[in-house]
Design a protein around this motif. Structure first.
Motif, PDB file in Angstrom:
ATOM      1  N   ASP A  97       1.475   7.704 -13.577  1.00  0.00           N
ATOM      2  CA  ASP A  97       1.816   7.137 -14.887  1.00  0.00           C
ATOM      3  C   ASP A  97       1.961   5.609 -14.781  1.00  0.00           C
ATOM      4  OD1 ASP A  97       4.247   6.874 -13.559  1.00  0.00           O
ATOM      5  OD2 ASP A  97       5.428   7.850 -15.119  1.00  0.00           O
ATOM      6  N   ASP A  98       1.398   5.048 -13.706  1.00  0.00           N
ATOM      7  CA  ASP A  98       1.376   3.603 -13.439  1.00  0.00           C
ATOM      8  C   ASP A  98       2.725   3.034 -13.002  1.00  0.00           C
ATOM      9  OD1 ASP A  98      -1.363   3.385 -13.929  1.00  0.00           O
ATOM     10  OD2 ASP A  98      -1.025   3.115 -16.071  1.00  0.00           O
ATOM     11  N   HIS A  99       3.684   3.873 -12.708  1.00  0.00           N
ATOM     12  CA  HIS A  99       4.972   3.388 -12.214  1.00  0.00           C
ATOM     13  C   HIS A  99       4.852   3.169 -10.703  1.00  0.00           C
ATOM     14  CE1 HIS A  99       9.283   2.773 -12.041  1.00  0.00           C
ATOM     15  NE2 HIS A  99       9.307   3.560 -10.988  1.00  0.00           N
ATOM     16  N   ASP A 100       5.203   1.965 -10.249  1.00  0.00           N
ATOM     17  CA  ASP A 100       5.119   1.680  -8.815  1.00  0.00           C
ATOM     18  C   ASP A 100       6.124   0.614  -8.365  1.00  0.00           C
ATOM     19  OD1 ASP A 100       4.093  -0.667  -9.840  1.00  0.00           O
ATOM     20  OD2 ASP A 100       2.190  -0.561  -8.763  1.00  0.00           O
ATOM     21  N   SER A 101       7.145   0.382  -9.175  1.00  0.00           N
ATOM     22  CA  SER A 101       8.014  -0.758  -8.901  1.00  0.00           C
ATOM     23  C   SER A 101       9.271  -0.444  -8.092  1.00  0.00           C
ATOM     24  CB  SER A 101       8.420  -1.447 -10.213  1.00  0.00           C
ATOM     25  OG  SER A 101       9.098  -0.542 -11.048  1.00  0.00           O
ATOM     26  N   GLY A 102       9.538   0.790  -7.779  1.00  0.00           N
ATOM     27  CA  GLY A 102      10.741   1.098  -7.009  1.00  0.00           C
ATOM     28  C   GLY A 102      10.459   1.192  -5.527  1.00  0.00           C
ATOM     29  N   LEU A 103      11.335   0.618  -4.718  1.00  0.00           N
ATOM     30  CA  LEU A 103      11.226   0.760  -3.271  1.00  0.00           C
ATOM     31  C   LEU A 103      12.244   1.800  -2.807  1.00  0.00           C
ATOM     32  CD1 LEU A 103      10.804  -2.922  -2.016  1.00  0.00           C
ATOM     33  CD2 LEU A 103       9.041  -1.213  -2.552  1.00  0.00           C
ATOM     34  N   TYR A 104      11.747   2.847  -2.215  1.00  0.00           N
ATOM     35  CA  TYR A 104      12.577   3.949  -1.755  1.00  0.00           C
ATOM     36  C   TYR A 104      12.962   3.686  -0.306  1.00  0.00           C
ATOM     37  CZ  TYR A 104      10.931   6.469  -5.897  1.00  0.00           C
ATOM     38  OH  TYR A 104      10.653   6.860  -7.182  1.00  0.00           O
ATOM     39  N   SER A 105      14.161   3.133  -0.098  1.00  0.00           N
ATOM     40  CA  SER A 105      14.627   2.857   1.260  1.00  0.00           C
ATOM     41  C   SER A 105      14.831   4.183   1.990  1.00  0.00           C
ATOM     42  CB  SER A 105      15.933   2.066   1.241  1.00  0.00           C
ATOM     43  OG  SER A 105      16.995   2.894   0.776  1.00  0.00           O
ATOM     44  N   TRP A 106      14.830   4.126   3.317  1.00  0.00           N
ATOM     45  CA  TRP A 106      15.076   5.341   4.091  1.00  0.00           C
ATOM     46  C   TRP A 106      16.421   5.946   3.713  1.00  0.00           C
ATOM     47  CZ3 TRP A 106      10.506   6.101   4.952  1.00  0.00           C
ATOM     48  CH2 TRP A 106       9.657   5.311   5.718  1.00  0.00           C
ATOM     49  N   ARG A 107      17.427   5.103   3.549  1.00  0.00           N
ATOM     50  CA  ARG A 107      18.760   5.589   3.189  1.00  0.00           C
ATOM     51  C   ARG A 107      18.745   6.275   1.821  1.00  0.00           C
ATOM     52  NH1 ARG A 107      23.669   4.647   5.096  1.00  0.00           N
ATOM     53  NH2 ARG A 107      23.025   2.870   6.347  1.00  0.00           N
ATOM     54  N   TYR A 108      18.021   5.694   0.841  1.00  0.00           N
ATOM     55  CA  TYR A 108      17.965   6.284  -0.502  1.00  0.00           C
ATOM     56  C   TYR A 108      17.217   7.619  -0.479  1.00  0.00           C
ATOM     57  CZ  TYR A 108      17.416   6.775  -5.537  1.00  0.00           C
ATOM     58  OH  TYR A 108      17.449   7.248  -6.821  1.00  0.00           O
ATOM     59  N   LEU A 109      16.105   7.688   0.253  1.00  0.00           N
ATOM     60  CA  LEU A 109      15.373   8.951   0.349  1.00  0.00           C
ATOM     61  C   LEU A 109      16.244  10.036   0.979  1.00  0.00           C
ATOM     62  CD1 LEU A 109      11.833   7.735   1.414  1.00  0.00           C
ATOM     63  CD2 LEU A 109      12.392   9.023  -0.657  1.00  0.00           C
TER      64      LEU A 109
END
Length: 129
Positions: free
Chosen positions: A81-93
């Motif tokens: 859906d063209d969303h690509d702006s979040g960075l998923y840190s190892w801690r967040y995942l």
């Protein structure tokens, strides 16, 4: 960052739209693309402060089209859906893996309260009591 938060394996299952994360010690978790999209750590989803979160609706069919490593600390997930702006840190995942059930139930409750739905092609009417 603790090494316990860094997965030793990341695999995208396109057909089932699941991202599988494997950790040292053999723990494996599967997170749906929809779950990852609605819990994106981006400003578009989180807003710029507490209480500014934007409820994501109609994401049941969303898929991940690309996974890009960011340094040695995160993944950038690109959604169809063209969303690509979040960075998923190892801690967040890792947090998403650990709290998946509670977060999913919270998301469903927020959708219901807002009279919104997961399917973009189905209109939800909340007629109240």
């Amino acid at each position: 960052m603790s090494e316990q938060h860094k997965p030793i394996g990341v695999q995208l299952h396109s057909r089932s739209r699941q991202l599988e994360l494997e950790y040292a010690g053999g723990a494996r978790y599967s997170l749906s693309c929809e779950f990852l999209r609605v819990y994106s750590p981006s400003a578009e989803v989180l807003g710029h402060g507490s209480g500014q979160e934007v409820l994501q609706t109609g994401k049941i069919n969303v898929a991940i089209t690309a996974i890009k490593p960011v340094g040695n600390y995160a993944l950038q997930l690109v959604f169809d859906d063209d969303h690509d702006s979040g960075l998923y840190s190892w801690r967040y995942l890792y947090e998403l893996c650990q709290d998946q059930d509670a977060k999913w139930q919270d998301y469903l409750a927020r959708l219901e309260k807002a009279g919104a739905g997961r399917d973009p092609d189905v209109q939800v009417l909340n007629l109240g009591a």
